[in-house]
Structure formats: structure tokens, C-alpha cells
Design a protein around this motif. Structure first.
Motif, PDB file in Angstrom:
ATOM      1  N   GLU A 198       0.824  -1.206   0.000  1.00 30.53           N
ATOM      2  CA  GLU A 198       0.000   0.000   0.000  1.00 30.53           C
ATOM      3  C   GLU A 198       0.862   1.262   0.000  1.00 30.53           C
ATOM      4  O   GLU A 198       0.574   2.219  -0.714  1.00 30.53           O
ATOM      5  CB  GLU A 198      -0.931  -0.009   1.214  1.00 30.53           C
ATOM      6  N   VAL A 199       1.934   1.242   0.781  1.00 27.91           N
ATOM      7  CA  VAL A 199       2.832   2.404   0.822  1.00 27.91           C
ATOM      8  C   VAL A 199       3.485   2.602  -0.538  1.00 27.91           C
ATOM      9  O   VAL A 199       3.606   3.740  -1.022  1.00 27.91           O
ATOM     10  CB  VAL A 199       3.895   2.227   1.930  1.00 27.91           C
ATOM     11  N   ARG A 200       3.896   1.516  -1.170  1.00 28.67           N
ATOM     12  CA  ARG A 200       4.507   1.635  -2.505  1.00 28.67           C
ATOM     13  C   ARG A 200       3.502   2.179  -3.517  1.00 28.67           C
ATOM     14  O   ARG A 200       3.840   2.998  -4.369  1.00 28.67           O
ATOM     15  CB  ARG A 200       5.036   0.277  -2.954  1.00 28.67           C
ATOM     16  N   ALA A 201       2.260   1.726  -3.431  1.00 28.63           N
ATOM     17  CA  ALA A 201       1.227   2.221  -4.347  1.00 28.63           C
ATOM     18  C   ALA A 201       0.975   3.710  -4.109  1.00 28.63           C
ATOM     19  O   ALA A 201       0.834   4.482  -5.069  1.00 28.63           O
ATOM     20  CB  ALA A 201      -0.066   1.426  -4.171  1.00 28.63           C
ATOM     21  N   LEU A 202       0.927   4.124  -2.838  1.00 27.64           N
ATOM     22  CA  LEU A 202       0.739   5.544  -2.536  1.00 27.64           C
ATOM     23  C   LEU A 202       1.919   6.366  -3.035  1.00 27.64           C
ATOM     24  O   LEU A 202       1.738   7.470  -3.568  1.00 27.64           O
ATOM     25  CB  LEU A 202       0.552   5.747  -1.035  1.00 27.64           C
ATOM     26  N   ARG A 203       3.132   5.851  -2.860  1.00 30.73           N
ATOM     27  CA  ARG A 203       4.310   6.565  -3.341  1.00 30.73           C
ATOM     28  C   ARG A 203       4.268   6.709  -4.865  1.00 30.73           C
ATOM     29  O   ARG A 203       4.613   7.752  -5.410  1.00 30.73           O
ATOM     30  CB  ARG A 203       5.584   5.837  -2.907  1.00 30.73           C
ATOM     31  N   LYS A 204       3.818   5.666  -5.558  1.00 33.08           N
ATOM     32  CA  LYS A 204       3.701   5.741  -7.011  1.00 33.08           C
ATOM     33  C   LYS A 204       2.647   6.780  -7.399  1.00 33.08           C
ATOM     34  O   LYS A 204       2.859   7.558  -8.332  1.00 33.08           O
ATOM     35  CB  LYS A 204       3.332   4.372  -7.577  1.00 33.08           C
ATOM     36  N   ASP A 205       1.517   6.785  -6.688  1.00 29.38           N
ATOM     37  CA  ASP A 205       0.479   7.780  -6.973  1.00 29.38           C
ATOM     38  C   ASP A 205       1.010   9.196  -6.770  1.00 29.38           C
ATOM     39  O   ASP A 205       0.758  10.088  -7.582  1.00 29.38           O
ATOM     40  CB  ASP A 205      -0.741   7.562  -6.081  1.00 29.38           C
ATOM     41  N   ILE A 206       1.761   9.393  -5.693  1.00 29.36           N
ATOM     42  CA  ILE A 206       2.324  10.723  -5.425  1.00 29.36           C
ATOM     43  C   ILE A 206       3.322  11.104  -6.509  1.00 29.36           C
ATOM     44  O   ILE A 206       3.340  12.247  -6.979  1.00 29.36           O
ATOM     45  CB  ILE A 206       2.966  10.758  -4.023  1.00 29.36           C
ATOM     46  N   SER A 207       4.125  10.159  -6.939  1.00 33.62           N
ATOM     47  CA  SER A 207       5.087  10.431  -8.016  1.00 33.62           C
ATOM     48  C   SER A 207       4.364  10.805  -9.303  1.00 33.62           C
ATOM     49  O   SER A 207       4.791  11.707 -10.023  1.00 33.62           O
ATOM     50  CB  SER A 207       5.989   9.223  -8.246  1.00 33.62           C
TER      51      SER A 207
END
Length: 131
Positions: A52-61
Motif C-alpha cells: 500500500e505504501v509503494r502504491a501511494l508513493r507511485k500515486d504521489i510520483s
């Protein structure tokens, strides 16, 4: 013949010790398996959180990339607009004439009123100048 009952007692004692040892090992193994299952469950939860954190980081990027692109497009549009305005005003004599003092003073006065927070003229619908 006295040795036979002693041997039977010794064998029964060894058998009881072996059965007790096996029961103890089985109990320890069940505790270890329960601990292993708990650890595996926690590891799975940690993995899910990391996903989930990786997905959020990708969304933020992705959002940052879109914002950067929008900023670049905005800058390019503004530069193009400035070039068009400069090209359109290149031959105009009106564009290079100075603003009359009365108009400039009125604009400075209005800017000072707005900066001071005196919006009474705007809300009372008073004109800025003679017109």
C-alpha cells in the motif's frame, strides 16, 4: 526371579519417561507452530502495508509528474503569449506612449486603498475616477 519384577519396573519407568518426553516434545512443537503462524500472519500484514505504501508513493510520483508537466506547459504558454503580445505591439505607437500622470496617480491611489484594506469604495459602488 527377583530380577524380573525389577526389570519390569525399570522398563515401565523408561516407557513412562519416553511417553512423557514425546508428549513434552509434541507440546513444544505445537507452541512453535502457533508462534510460526503468528509470525507469518504479521509478516503478511507487513507485506500488505508495504504494498500500500509503494502504491501511494507511485500515486504521489504520478501527481508530481503531472504537476511538473502542467507547470512546464503553463510556462511555455505564457512565453508564447508574451511573444505574441510583443509581436503584436511591435509597430504600435500607442504601446510606447507614457501613461498620463492623472491615470497613473489614480491607479496608485487605488492600489494603496486595496493594500490598506479599505474596500468601502468597491462595496459602495463608488467609481475609481471621473468615469
Amino acid at each position: 526371579m527377583k530380577a524380573l519384577p525389577v526389570l519390569a519396573v525399570v522398563l515401565l519407568t523408561l516407557l513412562a519417561a519416553a511417553v512423557g518426553g514425546i508428549a513434552w516434545e509434541r507440546h513444544q512443537r505445537s507452541l512453535a507452530e502457533a508462534s510460526l503462524q503468528t509470525a507469518q500472519g504479521e509478516l503478511k500484514q507487513t507485506g500488505d502495508v508495504l504494498k500500500e505504501v509503494r502504491a501511494l508513493r507511485k500515486d504521489i510520483s504520478d501527481v508530481e509528474a503531472r504537476l511538473k508537466k502542467l507547470g512546464q506547459n503553463r510556462n511555455a504558454t505564457g512565453e508564447s503569449r508574451r511573444e505574441k503580445i510583443n509581436a503584436a505591439l511591435a509597430g504600435e505607437q500607442c504601446a510606447v506612449v507614457a501613461v498620463p500622470d492623472a491615470v497613473a496617480d489614480s491607479l496608485y491611489q487605488r492600489a494603496a486603498e486595496v493594500a490598506a484594506g479599505d474596500y468601502s469604495g468597491a462595496f459602495a459602488r463608488k467609481p475609481d475616477g471621473k468615469n
